[in-house]
Design a protein around this motif. Structure first.
Motif, PDB file in Angstrom:
ATOM      1  N   ALA A  35       1.060  -1.045   0.634  1.00  0.00           N
ATOM      2  CA  ALA A  35      -0.088  -0.314   0.003  1.00  0.00           C
ATOM      3  C   ALA A  35       1.165   1.031   0.052  1.00  0.00           C
ATOM      4  CB  ALA A  35      -0.674   0.053   1.637  1.00  0.00           C
ATOM      5  N   ARG A  36       2.050   0.700   0.969  1.00  0.00           N
ATOM      6  CA  ARG A  36       3.095   1.934   1.187  1.00  0.00           C
ATOM      7  C   ARG A  36       3.421   2.323  -0.484  1.00  0.00           C
ATOM      8  NH1 ARG A  36       7.850   2.128   4.443  1.00  0.00           N
ATOM      9  NH2 ARG A  36       9.017   2.886   3.451  1.00  0.00           N
ATOM     10  N   ALA A  37       3.616   1.272  -1.563  1.00  0.00           N
ATOM     11  CA  ALA A  37       4.769   1.504  -2.578  1.00  0.00           C
ATOM     12  C   ALA A  37       3.590   2.026  -3.242  1.00  0.00           C
ATOM     13  CB  ALA A  37       5.023   0.207  -2.761  1.00  0.00           C
ATOM     14  N   ILE A  38       2.697   1.504  -3.634  1.00  0.00           N
ATOM     15  CA  ILE A  38       0.773   2.433  -4.254  1.00  0.00           C
ATOM     16  C   ILE A  38       0.751   3.751  -4.420  1.00  0.00           C
ATOM     17  CG2 ILE A  38      -0.998   2.467  -4.694  1.00  0.00           C
ATOM     18  CD1 ILE A  38      -0.892  -1.293  -4.343  1.00  0.00           C
ATOM     19  N   LYS A  39       0.534   4.209  -2.783  1.00  0.00           N
ATOM     20  CA  LYS A  39       1.210   5.584  -2.573  1.00  0.00           C
ATOM     21  C   LYS A  39       1.884   6.290  -2.802  1.00  0.00           C
ATOM     22  CE  LYS A  39      -2.312   5.989   1.201  1.00  0.00           C
ATOM     23  NZ  LYS A  39      -2.748   6.134   2.522  1.00  0.00           N
ATOM     24  N   GLN A  40       2.952   6.023  -2.910  1.00  0.00           N
ATOM     25  CA  GLN A  40       4.404   6.281  -3.655  1.00  0.00           C
ATOM     26  C   GLN A  40       4.450   6.706  -5.010  1.00  0.00           C
ATOM     27  OE1 GLN A  40       8.493   4.898  -2.025  1.00  0.00           O
ATOM     28  NE2 GLN A  40       8.866   6.260  -2.493  1.00  0.00           N
ATOM     29  N   VAL A  41       4.094   5.725  -5.862  1.00  0.00           N
ATOM     30  CA  VAL A  41       3.659   5.609  -6.771  1.00  0.00           C
ATOM     31  C   VAL A  41       2.973   6.924  -7.252  1.00  0.00           C
ATOM     32  CG1 VAL A  41       2.600   4.056  -8.725  1.00  0.00           C
ATOM     33  CG2 VAL A  41       4.245   3.482  -7.286  1.00  0.00           C
ATOM     34  N   GLU A  42       1.658   6.998  -6.440  1.00  0.00           N
ATOM     35  CA  GLU A  42       0.452   7.987  -7.371  1.00  0.00           C
ATOM     36  C   GLU A  42       1.332   9.361  -6.515  1.00  0.00           C
ATOM     37  OE1 GLU A  42      -2.544   6.381  -4.612  1.00  0.00           O
ATOM     38  OE2 GLU A  42      -2.879   5.108  -5.904  1.00  0.00           O
ATOM     39  N   ARG A  43       2.053   9.230  -5.546  1.00  0.00           N
ATOM     40  CA  ARG A  43       2.443  10.383  -5.571  1.00  0.00           C
ATOM     41  C   ARG A  43       3.676  10.771  -6.655  1.00  0.00           C
ATOM     42  NH1 ARG A  43       7.098  12.103  -2.716  1.00  0.00           N
ATOM     43  NH2 ARG A  43       7.649  10.031  -2.599  1.00  0.00           N
ATOM     44  N   LEU A  44       4.730   9.824  -6.880  1.00  0.00           N
ATOM     45  CA  LEU A  44       5.079  10.267  -7.974  1.00  0.00           C
ATOM     46  C   LEU A  44       4.106  10.453  -8.952  1.00  0.00           C
ATOM     47  CD1 LEU A  44       8.146   7.961  -7.381  1.00  0.00           C
ATOM     48  CD2 LEU A  44       8.663  10.377  -7.213  1.00  0.00           C
TER      49      LEU A  44
END
Length: 120
Positions: A3-12
């Motif tokens: 989930a954290r990786a997905i949020k980071q990808v969305e943020r990026l």
């Protein structure tokens, strides 16, 4: 972690979109600046041509004026030369006339002297 990786990808991805919008805006500004630069260079070229044409005209006018002044001077000199020639001719004629008068007066005096001698 996922989930954290997905949020980071969305943020990026969101950051990437912001950068793409900014980049697009900057790209448009660069194109506008390039258009204005090209127009400025074309305007400069036109002004340079006009300046060159004006300089040629000015040079031509100055040359024309100088030639006219030289022609005027030459005509003035010719006129002065002609006046001097006429004065020389007039003086020569006066000298010849006086020489003839002096010659006649001398002949008259010689004739009168000859007559006086005959009378004596």
């Amino acid at each position: 972690g996922n989930a954290r990786a997905i949020k980071q990808v969305e943020r990026l991805e969101a950051e990437l979109e912001v950068y793409e919008v900014k980049n697009s805006s900057l790209q448009k500004q660069i194109e506008q600046i390039n258009v204005r630069l090209r127009q400025a260079l074309e305007g400069r070229a036109v002004l340079s041509q006009k300046e060159k044409a004006l300089q040629e005209k000015l040079d031509s006018d100055e040359t024309k004026q100088r030639l006219e002044e030289e022609k005027k001077k030459e005509e003035q000199q010719k006129s002065e030369e002609q006046a001097l020639r006429e004065q020389v001719t007039e003086l020569q004629e006066k000298r010849r006339s006086r020489a003839r008068s002096a010659e006649r007066a001398l002949k008259d005096q010689q004739r009168q002297l000859g007559e006086l001698k005959k009378q004596q």
